[in-house]
Motif scaffolding. Structure first.
Motif, mmCIF file in Angstrom:
data_model
loop_
_atom_site.group_PDB
_atom_site.id
_atom_site.type_symbol
_atom_site.label_atom_id
_atom_site.label_comp_id
_atom_site.label_asym_id
_atom_site.label_seq_id
_atom_site.Cartn_x
_atom_site.Cartn_y
_atom_site.Cartn_z
ATOM 1 N N ARG A 1 30.096 43.003 32.935
ATOM 2 C CA ARG A 1 31.108 43.901 32.570
ATOM 3 C C ARG A 1 31.549 44.616 34.061
ATOM 4 O O ARG A 1 30.560 44.984 34.635
ATOM 5 N N LEU A 2 32.570 45.128 34.489
ATOM 6 C CA LEU A 2 33.176 45.984 35.615
ATOM 7 C C LEU A 2 32.934 47.399 34.901
ATOM 8 O O LEU A 2 33.074 47.797 33.984
ATOM 9 N N ASP A 3 32.433 48.386 35.847
ATOM 10 C CA ASP A 3 32.345 49.666 35.772
ATOM 11 C C ASP A 3 33.885 50.258 36.029
ATOM 12 O O ASP A 3 34.761 49.608 36.545
ATOM 13 N N GLY A 4 33.900 51.473 35.385
ATOM 14 C CA GLY A 4 35.376 52.036 35.628
ATOM 15 C C GLY A 4 35.970 52.056 36.836
ATOM 16 O O GLY A 4 37.151 51.884 36.985
ATOM 17 N N VAL B 1 37.242 48.646 37.941
ATOM 18 C CA VAL B 1 38.418 48.374 37.367
ATOM 19 C C VAL B 1 39.454 49.002 37.718
ATOM 20 O O VAL B 1 40.727 48.404 38.093
ATOM 21 N N ALA B 2 39.495 50.294 38.150
ATOM 22 C CA ALA B 2 40.638 51.059 38.836
ATOM 23 C C ALA B 2 40.881 50.606 40.189
ATOM 24 O O ALA B 2 42.118 50.564 40.386
ATOM 25 N N ILE B 3 39.885 50.327 40.895
ATOM 26 C CA ILE B 3 40.132 49.655 42.230
ATOM 27 C C ILE B 3 40.846 48.387 42.031
ATOM 28 O O ILE B 3 41.876 48.318 42.955
ATOM 29 N N GLY B 4 40.609 47.631 41.220
ATOM 30 C CA GLY B 4 41.223 46.199 40.925
ATOM 31 C C GLY B 4 42.429 46.389 40.544
ATOM 32 O O GLY B 4 43.568 45.546 41.256
ATOM 33 N N GLN C 1 42.490 36.571 37.931
ATOM 34 C CA GLN C 1 41.644 35.370 38.033
ATOM 35 C C GLN C 1 40.621 35.694 38.830
ATOM 36 O O GLN C 1 39.573 34.799 38.461
ATOM 37 N N LEU C 2 40.498 36.562 39.568
ATOM 38 C CA LEU C 2 39.335 37.050 40.260
ATOM 39 C C LEU C 2 38.255 37.335 39.536
ATOM 40 O O LEU C 2 36.976 36.798 39.456
ATOM 41 N N TRP C 3 38.583 38.070 38.492
ATOM 42 C CA TRP C 3 37.676 38.695 37.414
ATOM 43 C C TRP C 3 37.091 37.555 36.627
ATOM 44 O O TRP C 3 35.947 37.316 36.099
ATOM 45 N N MET C 4 37.850 36.613 36.402
ATOM 46 C CA MET C 4 37.681 35.619 35.300
ATOM 47 C C MET C 4 36.377 34.632 36.315
ATOM 48 O O MET C 4 35.744 34.083 35.819
ATOM 49 N N ALA C 5 36.800 34.396 37.525
ATOM 50 C CA ALA C 5 35.919 33.540 38.347
ATOM 51 C C ALA C 5 34.544 34.202 38.234
ATOM 52 O O ALA C 5 33.558 33.491 38.260
ATOM 53 N N GLN C 6 34.330 35.750 38.334
ATOM 54 C CA GLN C 6 33.475 36.175 38.348
ATOM 55 C C GLN C 6 32.724 36.482 37.078
ATOM 56 O O GLN C 6 31.684 37.279 36.917
ATOM 57 N N LYS C 7 33.199 35.978 36.074
ATOM 58 C CA LYS C 7 32.950 36.062 34.666
ATOM 59 C C LYS C 7 32.785 37.670 34.075
ATOM 60 O O LYS C 7 32.031 38.124 33.429
ATOM 61 N N ARG C 8 33.988 38.402 34.467
ATOM 62 C CA ARG C 8 33.906 39.901 34.143
ATOM 63 C C ARG C 8 34.809 39.964 32.828
ATOM 64 O O ARG C 8 36.095 39.146 32.737
ATOM 65 N N VAL C 9 34.328 40.585 31.722
ATOM 66 C CA VAL C 9 34.947 40.625 30.497
ATOM 67 C C VAL C 9 36.323 41.265 30.354
ATOM 68 O O VAL C 9 36.853 40.806 29.957
#
Length: 187
Positions: free
Chosen positions: A81-84, A87-90, A128-136
């Protein structure tokens, strides 16, 4: 609807299904699909989507490497998981990228839907970047993006692609459920 669109759509469904199942073969199959879609989108003047597909090609290679070689003892990434704040930065970077690309497409091209297409491009790159990093968190972002893409493709007469993105939407919901239940998130 063309044979090329049908083939690309079929590869897309296979690639996303393999992603949900965390099978690294999703990446090379996805690479072929995005290269085919770059041509399809060029033909209907969705230039931001052409750019998106070409960037996806690089991200497909990155994702394949992340899923097969990164992590503990080269076993690949685990779901996390990414922290909040991340997520906001992304999401902020996705919005900024969409605004900049939209302005460029509106000013310098004959793009059919420059602002909407660019916004979808910006947020798709983040997902797509989050998917490559396996971020839920990639899955709820994909859900939102896919809903809008379905409407855009219906509007542009890409009916098979709209159906494909409808399937992507269903797979994203399934992926979000599966990845949230992954044991790696509990450690």
């Amino acid at each position: 609807m063309s044979g090329l669109e049908l083939f690309a759509a079929t590869l897309g469904v296979i690639a996303v299904w393999l992603t949900v199942k965390q099978n690294p073969w999703c990446w090379p199959i996805g690479l072929v699909m995005v290269l085919l879609y770059s041509w399809i989108f060029f033909e209907v003047k969705l230039y931001s989507d052409v750019l998106l597909q070409l960037i996806y090609a690089g991200l497909q290679i990155y994702g394949w490497r992340q899923w097969t070689r990164a992590g503990d003892a080269q076993q690949g990434r685990k779901v996390s998981r990414l922290d909040g704040q991340s997520v906001a930065i992304g999401l902020g970077l996705g919005a900024l990228g969409g605004l900049l690309l939209g302005a460029a497409m509106a000013h310098w091209t004959d793009a059919a839907q420059p602002w909407l297409d660019a916004a979808l491009t910006g947020f798709s790159l983040v997902a797509q970047l989050w998917m490559a990093q396996k971020r839920v968190q990639c899955w709820p972002l994909w859900i939102a993006v896919d809903v809008v893409f379905v409407g855009l493709f219906l509007y542009k007469g890409l009916y098979l692609t709209a159906v494909l993105y409808g399937l992507f939407l269903l797979l994203a919901v399934h992926g979000w459920r599966e990845w949230r239940a992954d044991p790696a998130l509990r450690t």
